[in-house]
Design an enzyme around this catalytic site. Structure first.
Site, PDB file in Angstrom:
ATOM      1  N   HIS A   1     -11.019  -3.509  -5.697  1.00  0.00           N
ATOM      2  CA  HIS A   1     -10.519  -3.375  -4.081  1.00  0.00           C
ATOM      3  C   HIS A   1     -11.606  -3.147  -3.380  1.00  0.00           C
ATOM      4  CE1 HIS A   1      -9.238  -0.749  -1.108  1.00  0.00           C
ATOM      5  NE2 HIS A   1      -8.095  -1.122  -0.940  1.00  0.00           N
TER       6      HIS A   1
ATOM      7  N   HIS B   1       0.831  -1.226  -0.098  1.00  0.00           N
ATOM      8  CA  HIS B   1       0.047  -0.123   0.039  1.00  0.00           C
ATOM      9  C   HIS B   1       0.652   1.363   0.140  1.00  0.00           C
ATOM     10  CE1 HIS B   1      -3.349  -2.636   0.396  1.00  0.00           C
ATOM     11  NE2 HIS B   1      -2.970  -3.120   1.454  1.00  0.00           N
TER      12      HIS B   1
END
Length: 409
Positions: free
Chosen positions: A310, A210
């Site tokens: 996502h 991330h």
């Protein structure tokens, strides 16, 4: 049929808050009385400001419009303010409203949303899950324990999941990309080894980072993980320098995945052109909505790339992901968060079965949204949906990421 009214729910899931501190759900109603629900995945401003943005986007660009005219409304939101470029906050607002339009259109035609997007390509969607603590685990210790995480992986494998995501390399720091501490690399390798030992070749490992690392730092970490054959190396560097993803992709023998913090086809096209990623992870509540995600999927198909939408939000965005996935030929899998609150908020109207999500058959998004439950769990705090720490990487004492749990205490 015209869009007539808007209501916004800012819903706080119970602790520990898997899926973020709050979820922003929008409800649109037409002049014919049809209602539709959508979800805005937006974390760049606080919830009060975000509600104002949503109301402005609706009033300025959508109120009084036929919900069929999604392309026109998108172009208004994207271009009307002399912008014509990706805008994270405006697109986050528009995305949820756009999803609600599709819910309305499906209900009006008595068809699932996927039937309006090209029809059913996939009878079921392969789901993947983040690895969260089991009930008997110490939640504070879990995130630094390869053994606990491996136990959680084995449990999810037994539930039918064939893909498991984890993120042991922390921290999330607002200072931008950093070099990982050597202890971070050691811990990441230990997690991969333990999970691979627990699941063998029966499940794919999905390694999340991330956007934490510099290009050089991501390459160091990625090369250390190669022996465990993860299916992807997720967002290894910050999303504000898309060209650098290609440098990581050339140096690491793990497919690069990215996209949760990107918006519109413009940013995803750049990723594809540079060869920075071949697995794209749009958040449908941020990327511009379902129609924009379908355009991104078409671009991806021309580059032999796959889609893996996502989810770090609530079940309405998840439902949109499912309909997108049912209609998309180059779908890889879709992220899923299974908590009792996620399920209750849509009255269990969509569910995972043995690691897969069957194509919904009910009209619209196929969900029964529980407005009473949403109103009973309002978020009233000042914080962002997710927040990054200000402190830098700790090279002396190590780092630990708490799995995305968001609390106000």
């Amino acid at each position: 049929m015209k869009l007539d009214a808007l209501e916004v729910f800012t819903v706080a899931p119970p602790a520990p808050g898997w899926g973020g501190r709050y979820w922003i759900i929008v409800k649109l109603t037409t002049d014919t009385g049809i209602t539709g629900y959508g979800e805005c995945y937006a974390s760049s401003v606080g919830p009060v400001a975000m509600q104002a943005v949503i109301e402005d986007v609706f009033t300025r660009h959508m109120a009084g419009e036929n919900p069929e005219n999604i392309e026109l409304m998108f172009r208004r939101a994207y271009s009307a303010g002399f912008t014509q470029r990706p805008d994270l906050t405006v697109m986050g607002a528009f995305s949820g409203l756009e999803i609600a339009c599709w819910d309305i259109l499906g209900k009006d035609r008595d068809r699932p949303v996927w039937a309006l997007l090209g029809g059913r390509m996939n009878d079921r969607i392969r789901a993947y899950t983040y690895l969260y603590p089991l009930p008997h685990h110490d939640i504070a210790e879990f995130w630094s324990s390869p053994d606990m995480t491996a136990e959680a992986a084995a449990a999810r494998l037994a539930d039918g999941y064939t893909a498991l995501k984890f993120d042991p390399a922390g921290p999330y720091t607002l200072r931008g990309g950093h070099q990982p501490a050597m202890s971070d690399i050691t811990r990441a390798v230990a997690f991969c080894r333990a999970i691979r030992d627990a699941v063998g070749d029966r499940a794919d490992l999905l390694f999340g980072t991330h956007g934490q690392f510099t290009t050089a730092g991501a390459i160091r970490l990625g090369q250390a993980l190669e022996p465990y054959a993860p299916l992807w190396f997720e967002e290894p560097i910050p999303p504000d320098n898309i060209a650098e993803f290609a440098e990581v992709a050339r140096a690491v023998r793990i497919p690069i995945a990215t996209g949760e913090r990107m918006t519109t086809k413009a940013e995803f096209a750049h990723v594809l052109r540079t060869g920075g990623a071949r697995i794209l992870q749009p958040a449908l509540g941020r990327v511009g909505g379902i129609w924009e995600a379908k355009k991104i999927a078409a671009l991806a198909e021309t580059h032999n790339a796959e889609m893996a939408p996502h989810l770090y939000a609530g079940p309405v965005e998840w439902a949109a992901n499912v309909h997108f996935g049912v209609s998309t030929p180059n779908l890889l899998m879709a992220e899923t968060i299974e908590t009792p609150f996620h399920a209750a908020l849509i009255k269990n109207s969509i569910a995972v079965e043995d690691g897969f999500i069957p194509a919904p058959t009910a009209p619209g998004l196929g969900i029964a949204f529980d407005e009473d439950l949403a109103r009973a769990h309002p978020y009233t705090g000042p914080h962002l949906h997710l927040e990054m720490q200000e402190a830098p990487c700790d090279y002396a004492n190590g780092n630990m990421f708490q799995g995305g749990a968001a609390r106000d205490d």
